[in-house]
Design a protein around this motif. Structure first.
Motif, mmCIF file in Angstrom:
data_model
loop_
_atom_site.group_PDB
_atom_site.id
_atom_site.type_symbol
_atom_site.label_atom_id
_atom_site.label_comp_id
_atom_site.label_asym_id
_atom_site.label_seq_id
_atom_site.Cartn_x
_atom_site.Cartn_y
_atom_site.Cartn_z
ATOM 1 N N HIS A 1 -8.661 -0.640 8.441
ATOM 2 C CA HIS A 1 -7.703 -1.412 9.196
ATOM 3 C C HIS A 1 -6.837 -2.324 8.492
ATOM 4 O O HIS A 1 -7.608 -2.673 7.283
ATOM 5 N N TRP A 2 -5.813 -2.408 8.781
ATOM 6 C CA TRP A 2 -4.914 -3.433 8.231
ATOM 7 C C TRP A 2 -5.671 -4.769 8.160
ATOM 8 O O TRP A 2 -6.455 -5.427 9.127
ATOM 9 N N LEU B 1 -3.835 -8.633 4.920
ATOM 10 C CA LEU B 1 -3.083 -9.155 3.649
ATOM 11 C C LEU B 1 -2.365 -7.711 3.074
ATOM 12 O O LEU B 1 -2.032 -7.505 2.060
ATOM 13 N N GLY B 2 -2.156 -6.949 4.177
ATOM 14 C CA GLY B 2 -1.396 -5.774 3.637
ATOM 15 C C GLY B 2 -2.257 -4.379 4.075
ATOM 16 O O GLY B 2 -3.353 -4.397 4.281
ATOM 17 N N ASN B 3 -1.666 -3.306 4.033
ATOM 18 C CA ASN B 3 -2.339 -2.007 4.329
ATOM 19 C C ASN B 3 -3.150 -1.681 2.955
ATOM 20 O O ASN B 3 -3.166 -1.907 1.740
ATOM 21 N N GLN B 4 -4.396 -0.978 3.469
ATOM 22 C CA GLN B 4 -5.176 -0.756 2.475
ATOM 23 C C GLN B 4 -5.123 0.532 1.745
ATOM 24 O O GLN B 4 -4.405 1.133 2.170
ATOM 25 N N ASN C 1 3.942 -6.378 1.601
ATOM 26 C CA ASN C 1 2.913 -6.988 1.343
ATOM 27 C C ASN C 1 1.948 -6.785 -0.036
ATOM 28 O O ASN C 1 1.339 -7.690 -0.315
ATOM 29 N N ASN C 2 1.946 -5.439 -0.035
ATOM 30 C CA ASN C 2 1.509 -5.238 -1.584
ATOM 31 C C ASN C 2 2.039 -3.861 -2.027
ATOM 32 O O ASN C 2 2.813 -3.246 -1.321
ATOM 33 N N GLN D 1 1.033 -0.485 -4.477
ATOM 34 C CA GLN D 1 -0.109 0.562 -4.804
ATOM 35 C C GLN D 1 0.197 1.509 -5.708
ATOM 36 O O GLN D 1 1.249 2.014 -5.711
ATOM 37 N N LEU E 1 -4.045 -1.845 -6.717
ATOM 38 C CA LEU E 1 -3.232 -2.514 -5.741
ATOM 39 C C LEU E 1 -2.755 -4.016 -6.335
ATOM 40 O O LEU E 1 -3.747 -4.535 -6.845
ATOM 41 N N ARG F 1 -0.799 -7.454 -5.034
ATOM 42 C CA ARG F 1 -0.029 -7.944 -3.857
ATOM 43 C C ARG F 1 1.060 -8.761 -4.160
ATOM 44 O O ARG F 1 1.325 -8.975 -5.272
ATOM 45 N N ASP G 1 3.620 -0.879 1.134
ATOM 46 C CA ASP G 1 3.635 -0.984 2.867
ATOM 47 C C ASP G 1 4.562 -2.126 3.163
ATOM 48 O O ASP G 1 4.682 -3.018 2.715
ATOM 49 N N GLY H 1 -1.136 0.314 8.484
ATOM 50 C CA GLY H 1 -1.710 1.411 7.834
ATOM 51 C C GLY H 1 -0.719 2.156 7.028
ATOM 52 O O GLY H 1 -1.268 2.740 5.935
#
Lengths: 116, 113
Positions: free
Chosen positions: A96-97, A100-103, B30-31, B33, B48, B50, B92, B99
Motif C-alpha cells: 500500500h501507499w 511517502l509515495g507509491n512503493q 512524490n518519488n 524509481q 527509488l 524521493r 508516481d 499504487g
C-alpha cells in the motif's frame, strides 16, 4: 524475496477464444497490476486492484476484464481475443501507499501471448 | 498517459565505460524509481529517489533528481556485459491513483565485452 508468478510464459490462442492469465504473489501485497508491453509503446496499464474484489481501470481496459477474489491472486481475462491483443503481459504487485509515495512494484516474468 | 520519457532510446558502450540515461517527466511527483528489464523477463526495481532527495547511490548506480527541471539521470559506472538490458524510469504523480506508477518507454543499453 517477493515472488510474483505468472501461470504461463508463452501462450498461443486463436481469435475469438477466451483467455485467462493468472498471477499470484506471495508477499501479502495490497496492490496488484496488469500491464501490456509492446515495442515502441512501453508499459501500458490495463487494470489494477488495491484490495480484494476491488478493481480500477487503467489506460487501456477495453477488451479486458479482471478478477481478484483472493488477496494473492489477480487474473486478467480476455473475453474474445483479437490479433491486436498479441503482446507481452506483465503482472506486478506492491504494498500500500505509505504517505511517502507509491512503493516499488515487483514484477512477474511475463506471459508472451500470441493470437493467431 | 505518458509521464516519464527516457533518453536516449538506445545506448551502446564498451565494457568498463560509464552509461548515463536520462528521464524527464511532466507533473509533480512524490518519488521517482528506476527499473531494469533483461530481455524476455519482467522488470526489476533498482532504486527509488524521493522528491526531497537530490542524489542517491546503490553500488555502481548513481541516480540524481532535479525537480526544478523535472528530470532524473541514472549513471552506471564501470559497466559490464551483464548490465545489458532496458532501463525504465517510473514516477508516481502527486494526486494520482494510489499504487500507480507511470513508466517511460525505456533506454536499451548494450554493453559490449
Amino acid at each position: 524475496d517477493v515472488k510474483v508468478t505468472q501461470s504461463s510464459r508463452y501462450l498461443v490462442k486463436r481469435t475469438g477464444e477466451k483467455v485467462f492469465l493468472e498471477c499470484v504473489q506471495d508477499m501479502d501485497h495490497e496492490n496488484m497490476f496488469w500491464y501490456r508491453q509492446d515495442p515502441g509503446l512501453g508499459l501500458r496499464l490495463i487494470y489494477f486492484s488495491y484490495d480484494v474484489k476491488m478493481k480500477e481501470k487503467g489506460d487501456i481496459p477495453e477488451g479486458y476484464s479482471v478478477s481478484r477474489e483472493k488477496k494473492e491472486r489477480f487474473s486478467l481475462i480476455l473475453e474474445s481475443t483479437s490479433t491486436n491483443q498479441t503482446s507481452m503481459y506483465l503482472c506486478a504487485s506492491s504494498p500500500h501507499w505509505t504517505g511517502l509515495g507509491n512503493q516499488p512494484q515487483h514484477f512477474g516474468d511475463g506471459t508472451r501471448l500470441s493470437i493467431l | 498517459s505518458q509521464q516519464g520519457e527516457e533518453d536516449p532510446q538506445a545506448l551502446s558502450i564498451q565494457e568498463g565505460e560509464n552509461a548515463t540515461m536520462n528521464c524527464s517527466y511532466k507533473t509533480s511527483i512524490n518519488n521517482l524509481q528506476w527499473y531494469r528489464q533483461n530481455s524476455g523477463r519482467g522488470l526489476v526495481h533498482l532504486i527509488l529517489i524521493r522528491s526531497n532527495e537530490r542524489e542517491k547511490h546503490s553500488g555502481r548506480l548513481r541516480v540524481t533528481l532535479d525537480t526544478s527541471k523535472k528530470s532524473s539521470s541514472l549513471l552506471i559506472t564501470a559497466s559490464r556485459a551483464a548490465d545489458t538490458a532496458s532501463y525504465f524510469c517510473a514516477t508516481d504523480a502527486r494526486g494520482g491513483s494510489q499504487g500507480n506508477l507511470i513508466f517511460g518507454k525505456g533506454t536499451k543499453l548494450s554493453v559490449k565485452p
